[in-house]
Design a protein around this motif. Structure first.
Motif, PDB file in Angstrom:
ATOM      1  N   TYR A   1       2.117  12.373   5.888  1.00  0.00           N
ATOM      2  CA  TYR A   1       1.746  13.641   6.327  1.00  0.00           C
ATOM      3  C   TYR A   1       2.127  14.733   4.884  1.00  0.00           C
ATOM      4  O   TYR A   1       2.132  16.368   5.395  1.00  0.00           O
ATOM      5  CB  TYR A   1       2.163  13.773   7.267  1.00  0.00           C
ATOM      6  N   ARG A   2       2.530  15.249   4.118  1.00  0.00           N
ATOM      7  CA  ARG A   2       3.837  15.762   3.628  1.00  0.00           C
ATOM      8  C   ARG A   2       2.999  15.822   1.730  1.00  0.00           C
ATOM      9  O   ARG A   2       3.290  16.353   1.084  1.00  0.00           O
ATOM     10  CB  ARG A   2       5.018  16.034   3.421  1.00  0.00           C
ATOM     11  N   SER A   3       1.724  15.074   1.698  1.00  0.00           N
ATOM     12  CA  SER A   3       1.726  14.301   0.747  1.00  0.00           C
ATOM     13  C   SER A   3       0.136  13.760   0.176  1.00  0.00           C
ATOM     14  O   SER A   3      -0.280  13.247   0.282  1.00  0.00           O
ATOM     15  CB  SER A   3       1.710  12.720   0.150  1.00  0.00           C
ATOM     16  N   PRO A   4      -0.499  15.120  -0.068  1.00  0.00           N
ATOM     17  CA  PRO A   4      -1.957  15.262  -0.656  1.00  0.00           C
ATOM     18  C   PRO A   4      -2.599  13.959  -2.181  1.00  0.00           C
ATOM     19  O   PRO A   4      -3.381  13.387  -1.594  1.00  0.00           O
ATOM     20  CB  PRO A   4      -2.756  16.529  -1.213  1.00  0.00           C
ATOM     21  N   GLU A   5      -1.323  13.223  -3.154  1.00  0.00           N
ATOM     22  CA  GLU A   5      -1.162  12.708  -3.313  1.00  0.00           C
ATOM     23  C   GLU A   5      -1.675  10.935  -2.397  1.00  0.00           C
ATOM     24  O   GLU A   5      -2.542  10.551  -2.877  1.00  0.00           O
ATOM     25  CB  GLU A   5      -0.400  11.977  -4.521  1.00  0.00           C
ATOM     26  N   LEU A   6      -0.603  10.794  -1.630  1.00  0.00           N
ATOM     27  CA  LEU A   6      -0.546   9.715  -1.211  1.00  0.00           C
ATOM     28  C   LEU A   6      -1.965   9.678  -0.237  1.00  0.00           C
ATOM     29  O   LEU A   6      -3.091   8.438  -0.282  1.00  0.00           O
ATOM     30  CB  LEU A   6       0.301  10.087  -0.603  1.00  0.00           C
ATOM     31  N   ILE A   7      -2.654  11.076   0.832  1.00  0.00           N
ATOM     32  CA  ILE A   7      -3.984  10.939   1.653  1.00  0.00           C
ATOM     33  C   ILE A   7      -4.950  10.626   1.108  1.00  0.00           C
ATOM     34  O   ILE A   7      -6.123   9.606   1.123  1.00  0.00           O
ATOM     35  CB  ILE A   7      -3.543  12.158   1.730  1.00  0.00           C
ATOM     36  N   GLN A   8      -4.973  10.921  -0.585  1.00  0.00           N
ATOM     37  CA  GLN A   8      -5.935  10.326  -1.457  1.00  0.00           C
ATOM     38  C   GLN A   8      -6.905   9.537  -2.272  1.00  0.00           C
ATOM     39  O   GLN A   8      -7.341   8.753  -1.930  1.00  0.00           O
ATOM     40  CB  GLN A   8      -5.892  11.709  -2.650  1.00  0.00           C
ATOM     41  N   LYS A   9      -5.010   8.915  -2.371  1.00  0.00           N
ATOM     42  CA  LYS A   9      -4.750   7.197  -2.641  1.00  0.00           C
ATOM     43  C   LYS A   9      -5.738   6.336  -1.694  1.00  0.00           C
ATOM     44  O   LYS A   9      -6.396   5.283  -1.440  1.00  0.00           O
ATOM     45  CB  LYS A   9      -3.516   7.153  -2.780  1.00  0.00           C
ATOM     46  N   GLU A  10      -5.226   6.736  -0.333  1.00  0.00           N
ATOM     47  CA  GLU A  10      -4.936   5.933   1.440  1.00  0.00           C
ATOM     48  C   GLU A  10      -6.908   6.323   1.132  1.00  0.00           C
ATOM     49  O   GLU A  10      -7.896   5.224   2.114  1.00  0.00           O
ATOM     50  CB  GLU A  10      -4.455   6.097   1.786  1.00  0.00           C
ATOM     51  N   THR A  11      -7.550   7.702   1.315  1.00  0.00           N
ATOM     52  CA  THR A  11      -8.652   7.909   1.310  1.00  0.00           C
ATOM     53  C   THR A  11      -9.431   6.501   0.783  1.00  0.00           C
ATOM     54  O   THR A  11     -10.620   6.423   1.158  1.00  0.00           O
ATOM     55  CB  THR A  11      -9.009   9.654   1.868  1.00  0.00           C
ATOM     56  N   LYS A  12      -9.640   7.251  -0.695  1.00  0.00           N
ATOM     57  CA  LYS A  12     -10.248   6.577  -1.854  1.00  0.00           C
ATOM     58  C   LYS A  12     -10.263   4.650  -0.924  1.00  0.00           C
ATOM     59  O   LYS A  12     -11.684   4.547  -1.393  1.00  0.00           O
ATOM     60  CB  LYS A  12      -9.298   6.717  -2.779  1.00  0.00           C
ATOM     61  N   ALA A  13      -9.020   4.436  -0.527  1.00  0.00           N
ATOM     62  CA  ALA A  13      -8.943   2.536  -0.642  1.00  0.00           C
ATOM     63  C   ALA A  13     -10.306   2.549   0.744  1.00  0.00           C
ATOM     64  O   ALA A  13     -11.440   1.556   0.619  1.00  0.00           O
ATOM     65  CB  ALA A  13      -7.623   2.634  -0.319  1.00  0.00           C
ATOM     66  N   VAL A  14      -9.725   3.463   1.598  1.00  0.00           N
ATOM     67  CA  VAL A  14     -10.659   3.832   2.924  1.00  0.00           C
ATOM     68  C   VAL A  14     -12.471   3.331   2.329  1.00  0.00           C
ATOM     69  O   VAL A  14     -12.936   3.119   2.739  1.00  0.00           O
ATOM     70  CB  VAL A  14     -10.334   4.423   4.645  1.00  0.00           C
ATOM     71  N   GLU A  15     -12.962   4.215   1.599  1.00  0.00           N
ATOM     72  CA  GLU A  15     -14.255   4.755   1.000  1.00  0.00           C
ATOM     73  C   GLU A  15     -14.901   3.808  -0.024  1.00  0.00           C
ATOM     74  O   GLU A  15     -15.702   3.414   0.686  1.00  0.00           O
ATOM     75  CB  GLU A  15     -14.336   6.213   0.220  1.00  0.00           C
ATOM     76  N   GLU A  16     -13.601   2.940  -0.379  1.00  0.00           N
ATOM     77  CA  GLU A  16     -13.973   1.776  -1.440  1.00  0.00           C
ATOM     78  C   GLU A  16     -14.668   0.690  -0.515  1.00  0.00           C
ATOM     79  O   GLU A  16     -15.808  -0.036  -0.652  1.00  0.00           O
ATOM     80  CB  GLU A  16     -13.090   1.229  -2.147  1.00  0.00           C
ATOM     81  N   ALA A  17     -14.029   0.677   0.589  1.00  0.00           N
ATOM     82  CA  ALA A  17     -14.043  -0.985   1.395  1.00  0.00           C
ATOM     83  C   ALA A  17     -15.033  -0.753   2.643  1.00  0.00           C
ATOM     84  O   ALA A  17     -15.484  -1.521   2.607  1.00  0.00           O
ATOM     85  CB  ALA A  17     -12.719  -1.034   2.487  1.00  0.00           C
TER      86      ALA A  17
END
Length: 492
Positions: free
Chosen positions: A319-335
């Motif tokens: 919730y305070r990390s754009p880097e982690l959100i970006q990583k997890e968003t990309k993972a969902v998008e790839e899936a």
């Protein structure tokens, strides 16, 4: 198409002008007015090809009366509403969490008869509202008090119990109610009809946070479950051990594997919904699955084949990390094979305004986190989509917030509402959410199917949704966002 009425909103050009402008824009978007914002001096000095439909003046009573007296001949016949300006936007701004007006007054203003008591007619088609609705709306829409009060909560969440506003103020979208009364007043003065008052069904946005897929997650999961049960009733512990054994032996379905029942009901009532999937996270409270698991791939295909939406459910520490959100968003998008446009934070962990910035930085168009974990209701005093505002920088943020209204776990665990009364609570909140552009955003977990942990609540949710079918319009969070973006194109 009927042209939108034109509103001119007058306010002082001081340091708080961006805050006032934010409320004026939010009102005009909701009311579908074309809105011009300027100072009283600019309004009088600027030549206009046509008179606006009406004018709203925000200032103290003395300032309003002095200005009106000086320009009365120039604005004769012009519908004009003055709104009282309190001391909220002043020296103690961001020092005190207090509401700009008394809670009793503000609750009274949400009703037509209460609102009318605070309207003073001072001339032909000229009124003055003696309650500061602008600052009060700002307080709720921006969650002002959360910038001032530090939440002493284990998960760093701001709970309703921390709020200085009475809990009953969150049982309805009070800002929408004030806007409804203000719009009705200015249209009466302008002798115009409200083209938005077309009978329509309530809008329900059904959502699902997929946190856990299995209650009994191998031997470690069984040990945790049994350990927890041992601290309770011995017979319950024995029963839980027996159930775990049957599930692990393949003789029973895991209690969290409830998607057959969920999709069956959704199909019967014709309800699309939004599923928020986790794309990572290794904290103890994070999910128990990988997007590469075969059963998760099958679930994704099932969701997409039904025309439902998939968003990202950023994990506990994001919730305070754009880097982690970006990583997890990309993972969902790839899936899922296409871009994700929306999110809801795991455990409803949210930091104002950092989380909005983090989500926007990742290209996400909307968030649907802002509901209280400990109370169902309208945390922002708002039903439907809105643009968030950064109080410290005094700018509107490039993301949409679709506030969460009701979560199943809130009803069962925090509010401890008996299942037989939870239907009534959900129905009242759904009715309260009805306003042009409004939405009853409800969260239904697959884990609610664990009848030992949440006895009666799965049936409650099924009954509520089935009983609502035919009287409501179901849609996804993404479609609500798209409709709001289209509205902003027309109103600014």
């Amino acid at each position: 198409m009927i042209p939108e009425p034109q509103c001119v909103f007058l306010r002082a050009a001081d340091n708080f002008a961006p805050c006032v402008d934010y409320v004026a824009r939010t009102f005009s978007r909701w009311a579908r007015f074309r809105c011009e914002i300027c100072t009283p001096e600019e309004f009088v000095g600027k030549p206009r090809p046509e008179h606006p439909s009406f004018v709203i003046y925000y200032g103290t009573r003395d300032d309003f009366q002095a200005w009106f007296s000086s320009v009365e001949k120039k604005v004769k016949g012009q519908p004009l509403v003055g709104i009282s300006r309190s001391a909220f936007f002043g020296q103690s701004f961001l020092e005190s969490p207090d509401l700009p007006e008394s809670p009793s007054q503000l609750l009274d203003m949400a009703k037509e008869e209460g609102f009318s008591k605070h309207v003073e007619h001072v001339g032909e088609r000229v009124c003055f509202v003696d309650v500061d609705l602008i600052a009060s709306s700002f307080w709720f829409l921006t969650r002002y008090e959360e910038y001032v009060i530090s939440p002493p909560e284990a998960h760093d969440r701001f709970l309703c119990s921390f709020s200085i506003a009475p809990t009953e103020m969150y049982d309805q979208p009070v800002v929408n109610r004030w806007f409804e009364q203000l719009k009705a007043l200015v249209l009466r003065l302008a002798k115009k009809e409200d083209t938005m008052l077309v009978p329509r069904k309530a809008t329900v946005v059904l959502t699902h946070d997929i946190d856990l897929l299995r209650k009994y997650r191998g031997l470690a999961g069984v040990r945790r479950t049994i350990s927890a049960m041992m601290h309770g009733d011995a017979r319950e512990a024995t029963s839980e051990i027996r159930m775990a054994s049957l599930v692990l032996a393949g003789l029973r379905r895991d209690p969290f594997d409830s998607f057959d029942e969920m999709f069956s009901l959704k199909e019967r009532i014709g309800a699309p919904s939004t599923f928020f999937l986790m794309g990572g996270g290794d904290a103890p409270l994070d999910g128990d699955y990988s997007l590469e698991d075969q059963n998760v791939r099958e679930l994704i295909m099932r969701i997409l084949s039904k025309g439902d939406e998939i968003g990202v459910h950023p994990s506990y520490e994001t919730y305070r990390s754009p880097e982690l959100i970006q990583k997890e968003t990309k993972a969902v998008e790839e899936a899922i094979g296409h871009p994700v446009i929306g999110a809801r934070q795991h455990y409803l962990r949210f930091a104002l305004p950092e989380t909005w910035y983090a989500l926007a930085e990742c290209g996400l168009r909307y968030d649907s986190t802002l509901g209280f974990a400990d109370k169902s209701g309208f945390r922002c005093g708002w039903s439907g989509c809105l643009r968030p505002f950064d109080i410290e920088k005094r700018i509107e943020l490039p993301i949409i917030e679709l506030p969460l209204v009701a979560m199943d776990i809130t009803l069962a665990v925090y509010e401890k509402i008996p299942p037989e009364k939870a239907v009534e609570r959900l129905a009242r909140l759904m009715d309260a959410s009805e306003t042009p552009g409004g939405a009853f955003v409800v969260l239904w977990h697959n884990t609610l199917h664990d009848r030992r942990a949440y006895p009666g609540y799965w049936d409650t949710m099924e009954y509520f949704l089935f009983a609502s079918a035919g009287t409501v319009e179901f849609t996804t969070a993404g479609k609500m966002c798209e409709e709001f973006e289209l509205r902003m194109v027309h109103t600014g």
